[in-house]
Scaffold this active site. Structure first.
Site, PDB file in Angstrom:
ATOM      1  CG  HIS A  81      -6.208   2.192   4.889  1.00 28.39           C
ATOM      2  ND1 HIS A  81      -5.718   3.194   5.910  1.00 28.39           N
ATOM      3  CD2 HIS A  81      -4.952   1.538   4.856  1.00 28.39           C
ATOM      4  CE1 HIS A  81      -4.596   3.078   6.229  1.00 28.39           C
ATOM      5  NE2 HIS A  81      -4.138   1.749   5.723  1.00 28.39           N
TER       6      HIS A  81
ATOM      7  CD  GLU B  61      -3.163   5.839   6.367  1.00 31.04           C
ATOM      8  OE1 GLU B  61      -3.025   5.822   5.399  1.00 31.04           O
ATOM      9  OE2 GLU B  61      -2.324   5.270   7.358  1.00 31.04           O
TER      10      GLU B  61
ATOM     11  CB  SER C  24       4.649  -1.546  12.177  1.00 33.85           C
ATOM     12  OG  SER C  24       4.197  -0.053  12.176  1.00 33.85           O
TER      13      SER C  24
ATOM     14  CD  GLU D  55      -3.798  -2.057   7.269  1.00 37.99           C
ATOM     15  OE1 GLU D  55      -2.654  -2.393   6.646  1.00 37.99           O
ATOM     16  OE2 GLU D  55      -4.336  -0.943   7.097  1.00 37.99           O
TER      17      GLU D  55
ATOM     18  CE  LYS E 128      -0.200   3.312   4.680  1.00 43.46           C
ATOM     19  NZ  LYS E 128      -0.223   3.665   6.112  1.00 43.46           N
TER      20      LYS E 128
ATOM     21  CG  ASN F 150      -1.703   1.224   1.330  1.00 44.77           C
ATOM     22  OD1 ASN F 150      -1.702   2.029   0.558  1.00 44.77           O
ATOM     23  ND2 ASN F 150      -2.353   1.436   2.387  1.00 44.77           N
TER      24      ASN F 150
ATOM     25  N   GLY G 132       2.098   2.461  10.520  1.00 47.94           N
ATOM     26  CA  GLY G 132       3.259   3.586  10.490  1.00 47.94           C
ATOM     27  C   GLY G 132       3.992   3.826  11.656  1.00 47.94           C
TER      28      GLY G 132
HETATM   29  P1  PGA Z   1       2.571   0.331   7.575  1.00 48.73           P
HETATM   30  O1  PGA Z   1       1.068   0.815   6.955  1.00 48.73           O
HETATM   31  O2  PGA Z   1       2.969  -1.133   6.898  1.00 48.73           O
HETATM   32  O3  PGA Z   1       3.369   1.580   7.229  1.00 48.73           O
HETATM   33  O4  PGA Z   1       2.207   0.403   8.961  1.00 48.73           O
HETATM   34  C1  PGA Z   1       0.136  -0.336   6.755  1.00 48.73           C
HETATM   35  C2  PGA Z   1      -1.137   0.188   6.119  1.00 48.73           C
HETATM   36  O5  PGA Z   1      -1.424   1.283   6.428  1.00 48.73           O
HETATM   37  O6  PGA Z   1      -1.705  -0.427   4.960  1.00 48.73           O
END
Ligand code: PGA
Length: 269
Positions: A104, A106, A219, A175, A22, A20, A181
């Site tokens: 997601h 976000e 992460s 998640e 982003k 992903n 992140g």
């Molecule tokens: P990350 O993000 O691996 O940077 O924690 C995962 C995601 O949001 O899909």
């Protein structure tokens, strides 16, 4: 010498690792990343990257014939029409997308997407032949309050009700928001417990729940991936930061396959 494809075929679920990106990248950087990823392949695990919308034609061109799939990070819950700024599932299908991430955290947090909107996005994605990767996960406060199970069940339940038995065609990504992140990963056993809850919920809706792929995200890196992917109900990962470096991402993809082979007791020797 065992034929790798026969080993993969014998697995109950082929591992899936999805990058992903982003809101990261540039045309030049993406080209370099994908060229490096292509040369690191082929992968026995299924691998895909979900890029920002404008890069889809470039990504499709770079990955054509590589076995690596591509997709987007969101789609509209509407078919078409007066929805300025939105991108429809039908448009994504035109660019050869195999996957689209929906729900997601976000999007849920910054764009106020409700459980039902996420479910509608999953429905419309399926109707255009895309596989929605439906994200669920609890916030930090919900985690601290012991609400993890009830939150993820509520989020998934909207999808189950909207899709009915077609829910077997989606991929679910657990998640935990506090792990995204942040460098804080859930413990593999913690994540497994949530995955088991999700699979049980799916099993109540579909006889095919045992074939469905459930991903962990938050992460994930090459170094923690294998322990995570060894868990019985974790079939791969949704990878953010670590998907932006070809070496890290390809090592994560290999870890998924190694874990699947190890837990199925098969070896590729
Ligand atoms: P990350 O993000 O691996 O940077 O924690 C995962 C995601 O949001 O899909």
């Amino acid at each position: 010498m065992v034929n790798p494809s026969s080993v993969v075929a014998a697995l109950p679920r082929r591992p899936l690792v999805v990058g992903n990106w982003k809101m990261n990248g540039s045309r030049v950087a993406n080209g370099e990343l994908l060229a490096a990823l292509r040369s690191a392949g082929p992968f026995d695990a299924e691998v895909a990257v979900c890029c920002p919308f404008p890069y889809l034609p470039d990504v499709a061109l770079s990955l054509q014939g590589s076995g690596i799939g591509w997709g987007a990070q969101d789609c509209s819950s509407h078919e078409s029409g007066a929805y300025t700024g939105e991108v429809s599932a039908g448009m994504l299908a035109e660019f050869g997308c195999r996957y689209v991430i929906v729900g997601h955290s976000e999007r849920r947090v910054h764009h106020g997407e409700s459980d039902q909107v996420v479910a509608d996005k999953a429905r419309i994605a399926l109707s255009h032949g895309l596989t929605p990767i439906v994200c669920v996960g609890e916030s930090d406060a919900e985690y601290e309050g012991g609400l993890t199970e009830s939150v993820v069940k509520r989020q998934l339940s909207a999808v189950v009700h909207t899709l009915g038995h077609c829910v077997s065609q989606i991929v679910v990504a657990y998640e935990p928001v506090w792990a995204i992140g942040t460098g804080k990963t859930a413990l593999p056993e913690q994540a497994q417990a949530v995955h088991a809850v999700l699979r049980a919920q799916l099993a109540a809706a579909s006889t095919r729940a045992a074939e469905m792929r459930l991903l962990y995200g938050g992460s994930v890196t090459a170094s923690n991936a294998q322990a995570m992917f060894l868990q019985p109900d974790i079939d791969g990962g949704l990878v953010g930061g670590a998907s932006l470096k070809a070496s890290e991402f390809s090592a994560t993809c290999r870890a998924a396959m190694a874990a699947a082979l190890e837990s199925s007791g098969k070896s590729k020797k």
